[in-house]
Design an enzyme around this catalytic site. Structure first.
Site, PDB file in Angstrom:
ATOM      1  N   ARG A  52      22.633  -1.971  16.588  1.00  0.00           N
ATOM      2  CA  ARG A  52      21.810  -2.155  15.386  1.00  0.00           C
ATOM      3  C   ARG A  52      22.619  -2.861  14.299  1.00  0.00           C
ATOM      4  O   ARG A  52      23.847  -2.728  14.250  1.00  0.00           O
ATOM      5  CB  ARG A  52      21.342  -0.809  14.837  1.00  0.00           C
ATOM      6  CG  ARG A  52      20.665   0.065  15.867  1.00  0.00           C
ATOM      7  CD  ARG A  52      19.196  -0.281  16.064  1.00  0.00           C
ATOM      8  NE  ARG A  52      18.589   0.589  17.058  1.00  0.00           N
ATOM      9  CZ  ARG A  52      18.226   0.184  18.268  1.00  0.00           C
ATOM     10  NH1 ARG A  52      18.426  -1.040  18.646  1.00  0.00           N
ATOM     11  NH2 ARG A  52      17.661   1.017  19.116  1.00  0.00           N
ATOM     12  N   GLY A  53      21.939  -3.583  13.430  1.00  0.00           N
ATOM     13  CA  GLY A  53      22.608  -4.206  12.296  1.00  0.00           C
ATOM     14  C   GLY A  53      23.302  -5.508  12.649  1.00  0.00           C
ATOM     15  O   GLY A  53      24.121  -5.992  11.882  1.00  0.00           O
ATOM     16  N   CYS A  54      22.997  -6.074  13.817  1.00  0.00           N
ATOM     17  CA  CYS A  54      23.540  -7.375  14.193  1.00  0.00           C
ATOM     18  C   CYS A  54      22.407  -8.390  14.151  1.00  0.00           C
ATOM     19  O   CYS A  54      21.303  -8.101  14.602  1.00  0.00           O
ATOM     20  CB  CYS A  54      24.132  -7.344  15.604  1.00  0.00           C
ATOM     21  SG  CYS A  54      25.702  -6.485  15.689  1.00  0.00           S
ATOM     22  N   VAL A  55      22.697  -9.557  13.615  1.00  0.00           N
ATOM     23  CA  VAL A  55      21.698 -10.620  13.542  1.00  0.00           C
ATOM     24  C   VAL A  55      21.339 -11.077  14.958  1.00  0.00           C
ATOM     25  O   VAL A  55      20.184 -11.280  15.285  1.00  0.00           O
ATOM     26  CB  VAL A  55      22.217 -11.799  12.692  1.00  0.00           C
ATOM     27  CG1 VAL A  55      21.229 -12.940  12.672  1.00  0.00           C
ATOM     28  CG2 VAL A  55      22.498 -11.327  11.272  1.00  0.00           C
TER      29      VAL A  55
END
Length: 147
Positions: A52-55
């Protein structure tokens, strides 16, 4: 030399990157690591392994093999895949408590932030946190990270 991370492989890579003044050389090393990474089979790239939290799309899976962690992963972005490969190589063969004890401060010692966008630098940290969470879930010792 930077303080030890608790992983000899990670220490060597941090030292190699930190000792390079040319940001382009650091980038080339990360891309080289990406090309060496054995991809995680597509059918194993499930939502519960997605960072999560990765482009970009990033998947990482840790398994316990005779008391030490073995990692696999993949990403659809080459630089992110290289950062993932860096962490996989650095954390492979560590026990779950050793993985949990890795201080993310080593990221600064690599000098990579100068070359990474803020979202990629954040993604690097998110990959590490995901690997630590998986190690914690597989840790049967139940003790603190330094046990």
């Amino acid at each position: 030399m930077a303080a030890s991370t608790g992983s000899e492989a990670l220490d060597r890579m941090v030292e190699r990157l930190g000792g390079t003044a040319d940001p382009r050389r650091r980038y080339e090393y990360v891309l080289w690591l990406a090309k060496k990474l054995t991809p995680l089979p597509v059918e194993q790239q499930t939502d519960n392994l997605r960072v999560r939290g990765c482009v970009s799309q990033v998947f990482v899976r840790g398994e316990l093999d005779q008391g030490v962690m073995r990692w696999q992963g993949d990403s659809d972005a080459l630089i992110t895949k290289g950062l993932l490969a860096f962490l996989i190589e650095g954390l492979n063969g560590l026990t779950p408590p050793q993985v949990r004890a890795i201080d993310p401060g080593f990221i600064e010692a690599t000098g990579l932030q100068a070359s990474l966008t803020p979202s990629r630098a954040n993604g690097f940290l998110n990959i590490l946190r995901m690997m630590q969470a998986q190690a914690a879930a597989l840790d049967s010792s139940g003790g603190p990270a330094d046990s």
